[in-house]
Write a protein that holds these residues in place. Structure first.
Motif, PDB file in Angstrom:
ATOM      1  N   HIS A 201       3.586   6.720   0.930  1.00  0.00           N
ATOM      2  CA  HIS A 201       2.479   6.804   0.150  1.00  0.00           C
ATOM      3  C   HIS A 201       2.723   6.497  -1.360  1.00  0.00           C
ATOM      4  N   LEU A 202       2.812   5.147  -1.897  1.00  0.00           N
ATOM      5  CA  LEU A 202       3.391   4.811  -3.205  1.00  0.00           C
ATOM      6  C   LEU A 202       2.622   4.895  -4.396  1.00  0.00           C
ATOM      7  N   THR A 203       1.300   5.095  -4.019  1.00  0.00           N
ATOM      8  CA  THR A 203       0.501   4.967  -5.414  1.00  0.00           C
ATOM      9  C   THR A 203      -0.679   6.260  -5.384  1.00  0.00           C
ATOM     10  N   GLU A 204      -0.932   6.659  -6.395  1.00  0.00           N
ATOM     11  CA  GLU A 204      -1.858   7.786  -6.554  1.00  0.00           C
ATOM     12  C   GLU A 204      -2.544   7.906  -7.860  1.00  0.00           C
ATOM     13  N   ASP A 205      -3.511   8.674  -8.170  1.00  0.00           N
ATOM     14  CA  ASP A 205      -4.191   9.026  -9.501  1.00  0.00           C
ATOM     15  C   ASP A 205      -3.004   9.545 -10.110  1.00  0.00           C
ATOM     16  N   GLN A 206      -2.022  10.372  -9.576  1.00  0.00           N
ATOM     17  CA  GLN A 206      -1.183  10.997 -10.670  1.00  0.00           C
ATOM     18  C   GLN A 206       0.154   9.930 -10.686  1.00  0.00           C
ATOM     19  N   GLY A 207       0.250   8.885 -10.226  1.00  0.00           N
ATOM     20  CA  GLY A 207       1.370   8.124 -10.681  1.00  0.00           C
ATOM     21  C   GLY A 207       1.644   6.831  -9.486  1.00  0.00           C
ATOM     22  N   TRP A 208       2.054   5.823 -10.325  1.00  0.00           N
ATOM     23  CA  TRP A 208       2.101   4.628  -9.458  1.00  0.00           C
ATOM     24  C   TRP A 208       3.950   4.364  -9.530  1.00  0.00           C
ATOM     25  N   ARG A 209       4.008   4.197  -8.267  1.00  0.00           N
ATOM     26  CA  ARG A 209       5.642   4.203  -8.054  1.00  0.00           C
ATOM     27  C   ARG A 209       6.253   2.982  -7.586  1.00  0.00           C
ATOM     28  N   PHE A 210       5.396   1.848  -7.442  1.00  0.00           N
ATOM     29  CA  PHE A 210       5.721   0.544  -6.872  1.00  0.00           C
ATOM     30  C   PHE A 210       6.022  -0.294  -8.079  1.00  0.00           C
ATOM     31  N   GLU A 211       6.981  -0.951  -8.408  1.00  0.00           N
ATOM     32  CA  GLU A 211       7.410  -1.881  -9.404  1.00  0.00           C
ATOM     33  C   GLU A 211       6.772  -3.212  -8.876  1.00  0.00           C
ATOM     34  N   SER A 212       5.889  -3.431 -10.097  1.00  0.00           N
ATOM     35  CA  SER A 212       5.442  -4.946  -9.797  1.00  0.00           C
ATOM     36  C   SER A 212       5.728  -5.693 -10.812  1.00  0.00           C
ATOM     37  N   ARG A 213       6.249  -6.967 -10.470  1.00  0.00           N
ATOM     38  CA  ARG A 213       6.742  -7.945 -11.594  1.00  0.00           C
ATOM     39  C   ARG A 213       5.685  -8.617 -12.137  1.00  0.00           C
ATOM     40  N   LYS A 214       4.371  -8.715 -11.671  1.00  0.00           N
ATOM     41  CA  LYS A 214       3.301  -9.234 -12.089  1.00  0.00           C
ATOM     42  C   LYS A 214       2.612  -8.559 -13.072  1.00  0.00           C
ATOM     43  N   TYR A 215       2.570  -7.281 -12.909  1.00  0.00           N
ATOM     44  CA  TYR A 215       1.769  -6.282 -13.337  1.00  0.00           C
ATOM     45  C   TYR A 215       2.676  -5.086 -14.084  1.00  0.00           C
ATOM     46  N   THR A 314      -8.681 -10.117  -7.285  1.00  0.00           N
ATOM     47  CA  THR A 314      -7.308 -10.990  -7.714  1.00  0.00           C
ATOM     48  C   THR A 314      -5.921  -9.920  -7.752  1.00  0.00           C
ATOM     49  N   PHE A 315      -6.447  -8.851  -8.576  1.00  0.00           N
ATOM     50  CA  PHE A 315      -5.408  -7.864  -8.755  1.00  0.00           C
ATOM     51  C   PHE A 315      -4.779  -7.263  -7.428  1.00  0.00           C
ATOM     52  N   LEU A 316      -5.758  -6.948  -6.671  1.00  0.00           N
ATOM     53  CA  LEU A 316      -5.151  -6.531  -5.336  1.00  0.00           C
ATOM     54  C   LEU A 316      -4.527  -7.280  -4.639  1.00  0.00           C
ATOM     55  N   GLU A 317      -4.855  -8.706  -4.317  1.00  0.00           N
ATOM     56  CA  GLU A 317      -4.236  -9.666  -3.835  1.00  0.00           C
ATOM     57  C   GLU A 317      -2.806  -9.832  -4.235  1.00  0.00           C
ATOM     58  N   ASP A 318      -2.593  -9.986  -5.401  1.00  0.00           N
ATOM     59  CA  ASP A 318      -1.495 -10.020  -6.314  1.00  0.00           C
ATOM     60  C   ASP A 318      -0.513  -9.010  -5.821  1.00  0.00           C
ATOM     61  N   ILE A 319      -1.198  -7.745  -6.023  1.00  0.00           N
ATOM     62  CA  ILE A 319      -0.099  -6.616  -5.638  1.00  0.00           C
ATOM     63  C   ILE A 319       0.207  -6.710  -4.162  1.00  0.00           C
ATOM     64  N   LEU A 320      -0.638  -6.971  -3.246  1.00  0.00           N
ATOM     65  CA  LEU A 320      -0.436  -6.972  -1.818  1.00  0.00           C
ATOM     66  C   LEU A 320       0.484  -8.040  -1.364  1.00  0.00           C
ATOM     67  N   THR A 321       0.456  -9.173  -2.298  1.00  0.00           N
ATOM     68  CA  THR A 321       1.487  -9.991  -2.020  1.00  0.00           C
ATOM     69  C   THR A 321       2.996  -9.769  -2.017  1.00  0.00           C
TER      70      THR A 321
END
Ligand code: ACM
Ligand code: ZN
Length: 571
Positions: A201-215, A314-321
């Motif tokens: 469970h990598l994302t939450e209101d209290q913290g985003w833990r997934f490194e995105s290169r695009k965002y 667009t944001f969601l699809e980029d992250i899911l990619t």
């Protein structure tokens, strides 16, 4: 051969007595395998595995071979006698054979006084066979250092396979962040118990833990919160920042570490709610435009993604990619729980979208719930087009859910969940049995502060996934998962304390046939399993042994009389 079938404690004790009569100098450890195998037949005698040759049939693939080699090295180190590995079809020692007639995750172990033969039809089958063998050896095998002991297996014939194909554990790294090393320690113990899904469970209101290169702002801004709520009062904050995230390389490393242990990592991007951390980073993704802050208090938040605008998709699809690039799992969990519709109902863009789609309150569901169906379907189509399937929390059932979705139930058991769930594949994770963020005793003053309620190991053990489920629904239950939410779980010791030994009980719910589940046999085996935890350096809860609390803060359990007084005083 004189096989006896062991099904319950009384037979088991009789068997131990009979073993002591056959005068082998070395004795096998008490049989305490968890989850208990589907079929176990003991005969007299034992097999000395230390220093034995490992003979691997040419039909066994190289990946399985490398796992076998690792086990032989571990055994050599710990026993002090070298086990060499050879390709071959015969000979005395431990033989590994591909048996395609066995079920996907099944395996067999056949130990006589002269040899052990291990059969499996897949990599995971060999992993589980070896985990069973490890549990039959002295617990020193979990320590990785030379240790005296009788490295012998009892003469036994085991034929084993899981009851359910999905056997998961969720760890919430959004509320609190844990190091990669800690995640690996958790994977090590999950592997001991034949868990095959790590739901991250990598994302939450209290913290985003997934490194995105695009965002990049998702981690620059979204991975840090200023302060943390420390009890039920949202005004009580620990003032320090809390943060952390996993780089893409680290996540890839975790995926391969898990795969080696027979575990698939299923990542969760919880959407369209539970994403204040993303809104804090990119406020244009919300209905009001913000400003937003990474939450430092708990509970369900009203600010969710604005789904009346294309840039959100667009944001969601980029992250899911990016997620798909790192996680090869067949399933991606897209969350969907606890999505208040307040902002959508007030947002001109979301209202326009509802009007365009012709959504209105009908059949007991709101236009907002139908709008969430629209979001789920779009994400499902996107992921399906990339060869993936979706799982989501049971709220996605509200309104009109498309087919082909797997639903994760959490608010009820088979007896009280929304019966429409049985039209879908499902994973059962009812909070009354499977929420391992709950207290393990009634003596809350002796426990680290937790979310509330009560879920001792005994209660988790009693969960029967088919209870109250119609026949056609039983066929759709893929499996069972325990969830470790971490609002108050602020250290790695505390994380392990919540996981163990409840993870052991979970494994029997996930793996064993109902008639093989017997708490007294499980409880006896736990005396050895606590030594496994000690040897692996893991913290665990000691309620089964009359002790409450984290190391450094341990208390004896109250007597029944003292407990009654204590509970009366709390009312
Ligand atoms: C959940 O507990 N909100 C899935
Ligand atoms: Zn909106």
């Amino acid at each position: 051969m004189n096989f006896i079938r062991i099904r319950n404690t009384a037979c088991f004790l009789a068997f131990l007595l009979s073993l002591s009569c056959c005068s082998s100098r070395k004795t096998a450890a008490p049989f305490s395998v968890i989850p208990y195998p589907q079929e176990v037949e003991f005969s007299d005698g034992s097999f000395d595995i230390a220093g034995s040759r490992f003979i691997v049939d040419p039909s066994v693939d190289d990946v399985s071979l490398s796992y076998i080699v690792k086990f032989s090295e571990e055994l050599s180190t710990v026993s002090g006698r070298r086990s060499s590995v050879h390709r071959g079809v015969s000979g005395r020692g431990v033989r590994f054979i591909l048996n395609t007639a066995l079920p996907a995750e099944g395996y067999t172990i056949d130990v006589t006084g002269k040899s052990a033969i291990i059969g499996a039809s897949s990599y995971s089958g060999f992993v589980y066979a070896i985990q069973t063998v490890r549990q039959m050896l002295p617990v020193a095998i979990y320590g990785g250092v030379r240790s005296r002991g009788d490295y012998v297996l009892p003469c036994v014939r085991i034929s084993d396979r899981p009851r359910f194909s999905y056997r998961g554990v969720l760890i919430d790294v959004g509320r609190h962040f844990y190091s990669v090393d800690e995640i690996k320690r958790c994977l090590d113990i999950m592997s001991v118990y034949k868990v095959n899904v790590f739901h991250w469970h990598l994302t939450e209101d209290q913290g985003w833990r997934f490194e995105s290169r695009k965002y990049p702002r998702l981690t620059e801004v979204g991975s840090v919160r200023h302060g943390t709520q420390i009890d039920f009062d949202p005004m009580h904050l620990r003032p320090e920042d809390h943060g952390g995230y996993y780089t893409q390389d680290e996540m890839r490393d975790v995926v391969s570490y898990a795969a080696e242990r027979g575990i698939t990592v299923i990542p969760e991007l919880d959407l369209p709610g539970h994403l204040l951390s993303a809104l804090a980073a990119y406020p244009e993704l919300g209905c009001t435009g913000g400003p937003y802050e990474v939450a430092n208090t708990w509970g369900v938040k009203k600010d969710v993604l604005c789904v009346g605008q294309e840039k959100t998709f667009t944001f969601l699809e980029d992250i899911l990619t990016e997620i798909m690039d790192i996680f090869p799992s067949e399933y991606i969990n897209i969350g969907g729980d606890e999505v208040p519709k307040d902002r959508w109902n007030a947002c001109p863009r979301c209202r326009k979208k509802m009007a365009e789609l012709g959504l209105a309150d009908r059949d007991g569901h709101t236009a907002g719930q139908y709008l969430q169906n629209y979001v789920t379907a779009r994400i499902q189509n996107f992921l399906n087009a990339h060869g993936r399937k979706i799982i989501g929390w049971e709220e996605i059932l509200e309104g009109d859910l498309a087919e082909g979705v797997t639903v994760m139930s959490w608010r009820g058991t088979g007896e009280d969940v929304d019966p429409r769930i049985w039209n879908y594949n499902s994973v059962m994770s009812p909070r009354g049995y499977m929420y391992i963020d709950r207290y393990q005793s009634h003596e809350q003053d002796r426990e680290p502060f937790s979310i509330g309620a009560y879920l001792p190991v005994e209660q988790l053990y009693e969960y029967e996934p088919y209870k109250g489920v119609p026949e056609y629904g039983k066929e759709r239950i893929l499996g069972v998962q325990a969830n470790l939410w971490t609002e108050y779980v602020n250290t790695e010791e505390y994380l392990e304390y919540m996981l163990l030994p409840r993870l052991a009980a979970l494994s029997e719910v996930q793996w064993c046939s109902p008639e093989d589940r017997e708490f007294s046999r499980f409880r006896e085996s736990m005396d050895r399993h606590r030594n496994i935890y000690e040897t692996m350096g893991l913290t665990y809860a000691k309620h089964l042994w009359g002790v409450i609390g984290l190391p450094g803060n341990e208390y004896p359990a109250r007597s029944p009389e003292e407990l009654a007084d204590y509970l009366a005083g709390r009312e």
